[in-house]
Every structure is written in structure tokens, then in C-alpha cells.
Design a protein around this motif. Structure first.
Motif: not given
Length: 313
Positions: A153-158, A160-162
Motif C-alpha cells: 500500500l505504501e508503494l502504491s502511494r509513492a 501515485g496510486d494511493g
């Protein structure tokens, strides 16, 4: 290694064309993200992403085409995803060896990856080399359950897909409560087990890992066979000890992302003692895709399968 990398960066910078385009893509607005390796300034809208181990799921679910990936392990992806991944340069082997030259040639503006906590120090040193190529975002995780999903989830936020990833997390948490309420009787009256095969053995997944952890989050009672695992992720038995599963009313056996058990699990399913299990005789042995859910989207797919079985009890 550092000297070779510096030379490579100098050569690629002199090439013009694509290198200049990559510099332009990363030269706009930046944001600071807090990682398990310190704060990192990254592009607000990264365009050229290298996805190392555990980063592939994040870019696939975001619909992003990476410029470099870890060598895909066929069991983790659908046929469509494997076909898609075959179009991208491999910059990390399945054995986790990172190819710095290949990453530099990909001219990324962001590098992402997930790290098991026990590998933190090793990746801290690797990150110093990667940072010479592009901003590098690593997050640690512990275990094979919620910690892994939260890291992705943190990678997705990084990248731009958070917003989408957070919606999957919220959906998972809501569905946990809904399934608990809707199938309270079935959960109370049923004993479950999650298993997979090995060479001449089988494993019973513990409540702290993979599909066993998701069942535990639902409050499901699980076979006493998993207790031997202690704090480990699974308990291991010989075929002759399949009677350890006699208390399981429902047995899930793990498959790959395409719904196929691996050869070891197929061998387990062919055992005569397997056929004698009460769950098998009652036709309550079921395949389980994405048991090792790396994202909340995959965890929701696991809930779909569990709910379908609960509805039939």
C-alpha cells in the motif's frame, strides 16, 4: 561497484536523447516520502519506474508500464500479467541479484521495492548505489500477512496510486466485518486448514501467514495441526501424518495465480490418505488463489473464495 556505476552514469548521460527525456520527466515537482530508510524526495508524477522485488504488484494494479522489473515468477501472476511483464526489461533476477547496469540503462526517475525486515541492512547498502541512479523508495515488512499488504500500500502511494489502493484496503476491512456477521454460525461451527505440498511432505499454514492469517482475521477456528508451527509460518508433516487434518471440516489447498496447484501439491492431492480426510470425503477441499496475498486487492480475492465456501456450508 561504485566506480563502475559512476562510469556507467557518465556514459549514459553523454548519450543524449532518451537520457535527456528521463531527466526532464524527473525535473518537475517533487514530494518527500518517509521510508524505512529515511526521507526521500521523489517526482510527484513519476514516469519511468523500476519495480524491484514486491514492487511489481503495485505497478500492475496501477496500470503503470515500468521500465524495469524483477524477473517474474510464473506462479505469482496470471497468464495475461506474465505476457505483459515479458515486455519489460529484467533488472533483478528471481534470485534477487540486482543488475545496476540494467537499471541505469533504463533511466528511471523512481525505483521502488519491498524488503523483508531481516534484509534491511543488506538493502540499505544496495540503496546507496541505487540512489546514484534515481530516487529509491524501500519499505520494510515483517511476516506474510497484513504487514506485507500494508507495505505494498505504501508503494502504491509513492507511485501515485494511493487512492485506489486505499479503497481496496477499506473494502477488505468492511468485508471482514460483513462476512463475520453474515456467516457467524458457519465460522463458529467449522474448522479450517490451509495447506500446500512439498517434496514428500505437506505444510499446514499458521494463523500468522497467508490464507491462514486472513481466516484468523475472520475469527475462523483452524485445525490443531497448525499449532506445531509455533511462531513460524507453517507446520510440516510427512504424508503418513495426514491424519493431523482429521479435525478440519474445510481444507483449502494453495494454487498459483492461475488456479493451478504446483507439482508438490498435486502429489499431495493424489495421496490415498488425502482421499480419506473427512473434508475431502465431504467435498470440502477447495483451491485457494492468492493465499500469499501481496496486496489488498489480492486479499479481497481470497475473501471472495472463502465467502463462496461459507455460503455453501
Amino acid at each position: 561497484m561504485a566506480g563502475a556505476l559512476a562510469l556507467l552514469l557518465a556514459l549514459t548521460a553523454c548519450g543524449g536523447g532518451p537520457a535527456e527525456e528521463a531527466d526532464g520527466a524527473s525535473g518537475g515537482e517533487t514530494v518527500t516520502v518517509e521510508t524505512d530508510y529515511g526521507p526521500v524526495d521523489i517526482p510527484a508524477d513519476p514516469q519511468r519506474i523500476v519495480a524491484l522485488e514486491f514492487g511489481t504488484e503495485a505497478v500492475l494494479e496501477a496500470g503503470i508500464e515500468p521500465v524495469g522489473v524483477i524477473e517474474p515468477v510464473s506462479t505469482l501472476y496470471t497468464a495475461e500479467e506474465l505476457d505483459q511483464l515479458s515486455d519489460y526489461p529484467v533488472v533483478q533476477s528471481a534470485g534477487l541479484e540486482i543488475n545496476l547496469e540494467a537499471i541505469a540503462e533504463a533511466r528511471p526517475d523512481l525505483i521502488i521495492g519491498g524488503v523483508r525486515v531481516e534484509s534491511h541492512d543488506e538493502y540499505a547498502a544496495t540503496r546507496e548505489d541505487l540512489e546514484q541512479i534515481a530516487p529509491t523508495v524501500f519499505y520494510d515488512f515483517d511476516g506474510a500477512g497484513a504487514g506485507l499488504r500494508d507495505m505494498t500500500l505504501e508503494l502504491s502511494r509513492a507511485i501515485g496510486d494511493g487512492e485506489r489502493a486505499e479503497a481496496e484496503q477499506e473494502r477488505f476491512e468492511t468485508r471482514i466485518e460483513e462476512i463475520r456477521d453474515s456467516y457467524a454460525d458457519q465460522l463458529a461451527d467449522t474448522t479450517f486448514a490451509v495447506v500446500f505440498g512439498l517434496d514428500g511432505e505437506f505444510a499446514v499454514v499458521n494463523t500468522n501467514a497467508w490464507g491462514g492469517e486472513i481466516l484468523d482475521t475472520l475469527g475462523a477456528r483452524q485445525s490443531s495441526a497448525r499449532e506445531a508451527a509455533g511462531e513460524n509460518f507453517a507446520a510440516f508433516y510427512s504424508y503418513e501424518e495426514l491424519d493431523q487434518l482429521f479435525d478440519a471440516d474445510v481444507v483449502f489447498y494453495e494454487t498459483d495465480a492461475q488456479g493451478k496447484p504446483d507439482p508438490f501439491t498435486e502429489a499431495l492431492l493424489d495421496q490415498g490418505l488425502w482421499q480419506d480426510l473427512p473434508a475431502v470425503e465431504a467435498e470440502q477441499a477447495h483451491p485457494l488463489r492468492y493465499s500469499a496475498a501481496r496486496t489488498y486487492s489480492q486479499a479481497n480475492a481470497v475473501l471472495d473464495q472463502i465467502e463462496e465456501v461459507l455460503a455453501g456450508l
